[in-house]
Design a protein around this motif. Structure first.
Motif, mmCIF file in Angstrom:
data_model
loop_
_atom_site.group_PDB
_atom_site.id
_atom_site.type_symbol
_atom_site.label_atom_id
_atom_site.label_comp_id
_atom_site.label_asym_id
_atom_site.label_seq_id
_atom_site.Cartn_x
_atom_site.Cartn_y
_atom_site.Cartn_z
ATOM 1 N N ASP A 1 7.168 7.138 -8.082
ATOM 2 C CA ASP A 1 6.854 7.564 -6.563
ATOM 3 C C ASP A 1 6.069 6.457 -6.178
ATOM 4 O OD1 ASP A 1 6.055 8.919 -4.283
ATOM 5 O OD2 ASP A 1 5.902 10.683 -4.995
ATOM 6 N N ALA A 2 6.481 6.008 -4.878
ATOM 7 C CA ALA A 2 5.471 4.955 -4.037
ATOM 8 C C ALA A 2 4.301 5.403 -3.875
ATOM 9 C CB ALA A 2 6.372 4.298 -2.891
ATOM 10 N N VAL A 3 4.185 6.720 -3.542
ATOM 11 C CA VAL A 3 2.741 7.131 -3.277
ATOM 12 C C VAL A 3 1.669 6.773 -4.320
ATOM 13 C CG1 VAL A 3 1.443 9.523 -3.007
ATOM 14 C CG2 VAL A 3 3.744 9.222 -1.801
ATOM 15 N N ILE A 4 1.946 6.650 -5.628
ATOM 16 C CA ILE A 4 1.121 6.567 -6.504
ATOM 17 C C ILE A 4 0.763 4.829 -6.357
ATOM 18 C CG2 ILE A 4 0.553 6.091 -9.137
ATOM 19 C CD1 ILE A 4 2.407 8.313 -9.568
ATOM 20 N N LEU A 5 1.721 4.111 -6.217
ATOM 21 C CA LEU A 5 1.341 2.593 -6.075
ATOM 22 C C LEU A 5 0.677 2.202 -4.631
ATOM 23 C CD1 LEU A 5 5.188 1.293 -6.648
ATOM 24 C CD2 LEU A 5 3.189 1.454 -8.056
ATOM 25 N N GLU A 6 0.857 2.994 -3.642
ATOM 26 C CA GLU A 6 0.325 3.129 -2.571
ATOM 27 C C GLU A 6 -1.438 3.344 -2.609
ATOM 28 O OE1 GLU A 6 2.739 5.230 -0.242
ATOM 29 O OE2 GLU A 6 4.234 3.637 0.468
ATOM 30 N N LYS A 7 -1.347 4.352 -3.241
ATOM 31 C CA LYS A 7 -2.660 4.885 -3.748
ATOM 32 C C LYS A 7 -3.606 4.027 -4.435
ATOM 33 C CE LYS A 7 -2.964 9.380 -4.759
ATOM 34 N NZ LYS A 7 -2.825 10.750 -5.276
ATOM 35 N N LEU A 8 -2.899 3.311 -5.148
ATOM 36 C CA LEU A 8 -3.570 2.245 -6.155
ATOM 37 C C LEU A 8 -3.853 1.040 -5.352
ATOM 38 C CD1 LEU A 8 -2.075 3.472 -9.461
ATOM 39 C CD2 LEU A 8 -4.474 4.057 -8.632
ATOM 40 N N ASN A 9 -3.083 0.706 -4.195
ATOM 41 C CA ASN A 9 -3.040 -0.556 -3.712
ATOM 42 C C ASN A 9 -4.408 -1.109 -3.493
ATOM 43 O OD1 ASN A 9 -1.562 -2.889 -2.387
ATOM 44 N ND2 ASN A 9 -2.731 -2.130 -0.684
ATOM 45 N N PRO A 10 -5.572 -0.253 -2.931
ATOM 46 C CA PRO A 10 -6.989 -0.899 -2.856
ATOM 47 C C PRO A 10 -7.509 -1.380 -4.065
ATOM 48 C CG PRO A 10 -6.798 1.312 -1.641
ATOM 49 C CD PRO A 10 -5.355 1.070 -2.540
ATOM 50 N N TYR A 11 -7.220 -0.726 -5.231
ATOM 51 C CA TYR A 11 -7.890 -1.068 -6.511
ATOM 52 C C TYR A 11 -7.165 -2.356 -7.129
ATOM 53 C CZ TYR A 11 -9.522 3.573 -6.504
ATOM 54 O OH TYR A 11 -10.200 4.989 -6.001
ATOM 55 N N LEU A 12 -5.941 -2.606 -6.666
ATOM 56 C CA LEU A 12 -5.167 -3.686 -7.107
ATOM 57 C C LEU A 12 -5.611 -5.017 -6.278
ATOM 58 C CD1 LEU A 12 -1.550 -2.341 -7.508
ATOM 59 C CD2 LEU A 12 -3.102 -3.284 -9.193
ATOM 60 N N GLU A 13 -5.838 -4.710 -4.671
ATOM 61 C CA GLU A 13 -6.236 -5.881 -3.916
ATOM 62 C C GLU A 13 -7.807 -6.109 -4.170
ATOM 63 O OE1 GLU A 13 -4.862 -5.053 -0.113
ATOM 64 O OE2 GLU A 13 -2.681 -5.731 -0.227
ATOM 65 N N SER A 14 -8.572 -5.243 -4.605
ATOM 66 C CA SER A 14 -9.885 -5.525 -4.835
ATOM 67 C C SER A 14 -10.000 -6.227 -6.480
ATOM 68 C CB SER A 14 -10.726 -4.080 -4.843
ATOM 69 O OG SER A 14 -10.390 -3.655 -5.837
ATOM 70 N N GLY A 15 -8.991 -6.204 -7.055
ATOM 71 C CA GLY A 15 -9.241 -6.695 -8.274
ATOM 72 C C GLY A 15 -9.663 -5.697 -9.531
ATOM 73 N N LYS A 16 -10.217 -4.493 -8.806
ATOM 74 C CA LYS A 16 -10.505 -3.615 -9.940
ATOM 75 C C LYS A 16 -9.453 -3.082 -11.198
ATOM 76 C CE LYS A 16 -14.105 -1.479 -7.239
ATOM 77 N NZ LYS A 16 -14.745 -0.333 -6.554
ATOM 78 N N VAL A 17 -8.109 -3.308 -10.535
ATOM 79 C CA VAL A 17 -7.204 -2.810 -11.440
ATOM 80 C C VAL A 17 -6.210 -4.359 -11.525
ATOM 81 C CG1 VAL A 17 -5.202 -1.547 -12.114
ATOM 82 C CG2 VAL A 17 -7.168 -0.511 -11.379
ATOM 83 N N LYS A 18 -6.024 -4.885 -12.741
ATOM 84 C CA LYS A 18 -5.012 -6.057 -12.782
ATOM 85 C C LYS A 18 -4.030 -6.152 -13.585
ATOM 86 C CE LYS A 18 -9.695 -8.721 -12.509
ATOM 87 N NZ LYS A 18 -10.634 -9.613 -13.038
ATOM 88 N N PRO A 19 -3.092 -6.827 -13.537
ATOM 89 C CA PRO A 19 -1.826 -6.686 -14.326
ATOM 90 C C PRO A 19 -2.299 -7.407 -15.295
ATOM 91 C CG PRO A 19 -1.590 -7.833 -11.882
ATOM 92 C CD PRO A 19 -3.001 -7.512 -12.151
ATOM 93 N N ILE A 20 -1.607 -6.716 -16.652
ATOM 94 C CA ILE A 20 -2.038 -7.445 -18.040
ATOM 95 C C ILE A 20 -0.602 -7.802 -18.379
ATOM 96 C CG2 ILE A 20 -2.692 -7.036 -20.329
ATOM 97 C CD1 ILE A 20 -4.958 -6.675 -18.189
ATOM 98 N N ILE A 21 -0.344 -9.200 -18.449
ATOM 99 C CA ILE A 21 0.862 -9.694 -18.776
ATOM 100 C C ILE A 21 0.774 -10.578 -20.303
ATOM 101 C CG2 ILE A 21 2.609 -11.379 -17.920
ATOM 102 C CD1 ILE A 21 1.819 -10.905 -15.120
#
Length: 320
Positions: free
Chosen positions: A267-287
């Motif tokens: 559900d995109a709602v989750i992605l949209e909810k977490l967008n501020p944390y991604l854009e602030s760097g608090k949540v990061k991709p782990i590759i």
């Protein structure tokens, strides 16, 4: 229906029968580009990431559910919208998007997945790509991050509660740690991984990294409000849980805990909810350090995924 110029055929990794990935997954250079309906968009795929469910489907583990080839694997996508259905109001041609294209992981998943030049999916599973992330980074996120979030919600994790994550260095576990710390406000986070991944656990936010090759987490005197099992150790996981605590598992159903096992509802709602944390760097991709794999090396990417030794996510990029 607005659209960019799109070819009729594309390159795609396709399997026409079930079997070992290396034997049945083949590159097709002339596969039909999927059509879209009114509530779908066509995405030019820039990057895709792999998940265990991809090779399980290839192996035929889910064939009893009538998932019949030919199929193109792939759930996670990051790319550019090139065609928009008549009922889609959320996106326009040219938007950079990402998401897990299958709303229900096992309920009629799409035969045209994301390991192809184009894929089609409903607008409700896609979100605009965070501005600070590359396509490669964005493609690594959807299924794993959404699964981590849904599990933490189901377990009722909230500020002041403790959690132990089994498999903290994997694709889902790495996000469980980050979300537990930065979104849900856990008071203490323990996590298991092998010896070489202890520093990674700390960097993700684990207060108590546990080397499972040297220590049995189930024997720790301290018990936890939430146990998130991403590896399939239910019998041990139960022993690490406080009385009245909550267990969630993405590996297998757990006897005596009918609500523990779940499959993601994308559900995109989750992605949209977490967008501020991604854009602030608090949540990061782990590759995983071996990523990205070129599109031509998709078989090598699957071979590595099937070792279960990856750190974070395996990404295929760029896709032609």
């Amino acid at each position: 229906m607005a659209a960019l110029s799109v070819p009729n055929h594309m390159k795609a990794w396709v399997y026409h029968e079930f079997g070992n990935t290396a034997d049945v997954l083949k590159l097709d250079t002339n596969y039909p580009v999927p059509e879209i309906n009114e509530n779908q968009v066509l995405v030019k795929v820039v990057a895709a990431s792999l998940n265990p469910i991809d090779y399980k489907r290839i192996h035929g583990a889910l064939k009893a559910l009538n998932y019949l080839p030919p199929s193109i694997p792939g759930y996670d996508v990051a790319g550019v919208v090139v065609k928009v259905g008549s009922e889609v109001k959320k996106f326009k041609v040219g938007d950079e998007v990402y998401g897990d294209i299958n709303h229900k992981a096992l309920d009629k998943p799409k035969n045209v997945g994301t390991l192809a030049e184009y894929t089609a999916t409903e607008d409700k599973v896609l979100a605009l790509k965070p501005k600070n992330l590359s396509f490669l980074e964005a493609a690594s996120l959807p299924l794993a991050m959404e699964t981590a979030y849904e599990g933490l919600e189901r377990a009722g994790l909230s500020a002041g509660k403790s959690i132990i994550v089994l498999g903290g260095a994997g694709g889902v576990g790495a996000h469980v740690i980050q979300l537990a710390k930065n979104v849900f406000g856990a008071s203490k986070i323990a996590a298991t991984a092998s010896t070489s991944k202890q520093d990674l656990l700390r960097s993700l936010g684990a207060d108590q990294p546990i080397d499972y090759t040297k220590e049995n987490f189930e024997d720790l005197p301290e018990k936890f409000d939430v146990v998130y099992d991403a590896v399939g150790q239910a019998d041990k996981a139960i022993k690490a849980m406080k009385e009245g605590g909550h267990l969630v598992s993405i590996a297998a159903p757990v006897a005596g805990f009918p609500d523990a096992f779940f499959l993601l509802t994308s559900d995109a709602v989750i992605l949209e909810k977490l967008n501020p944390y991604l854009e602030s760097g608090k949540v990061k991709p782990i590759i995983d350090p071996k990523s990205p794999f070129p599109f031509s090396d998709t078989l090598e990417a699957f071979a590595y995924l099937e070792t279960s030794r990856a750190t974070g996510k395996i990404v295929v990029y760029p896709i032609p």
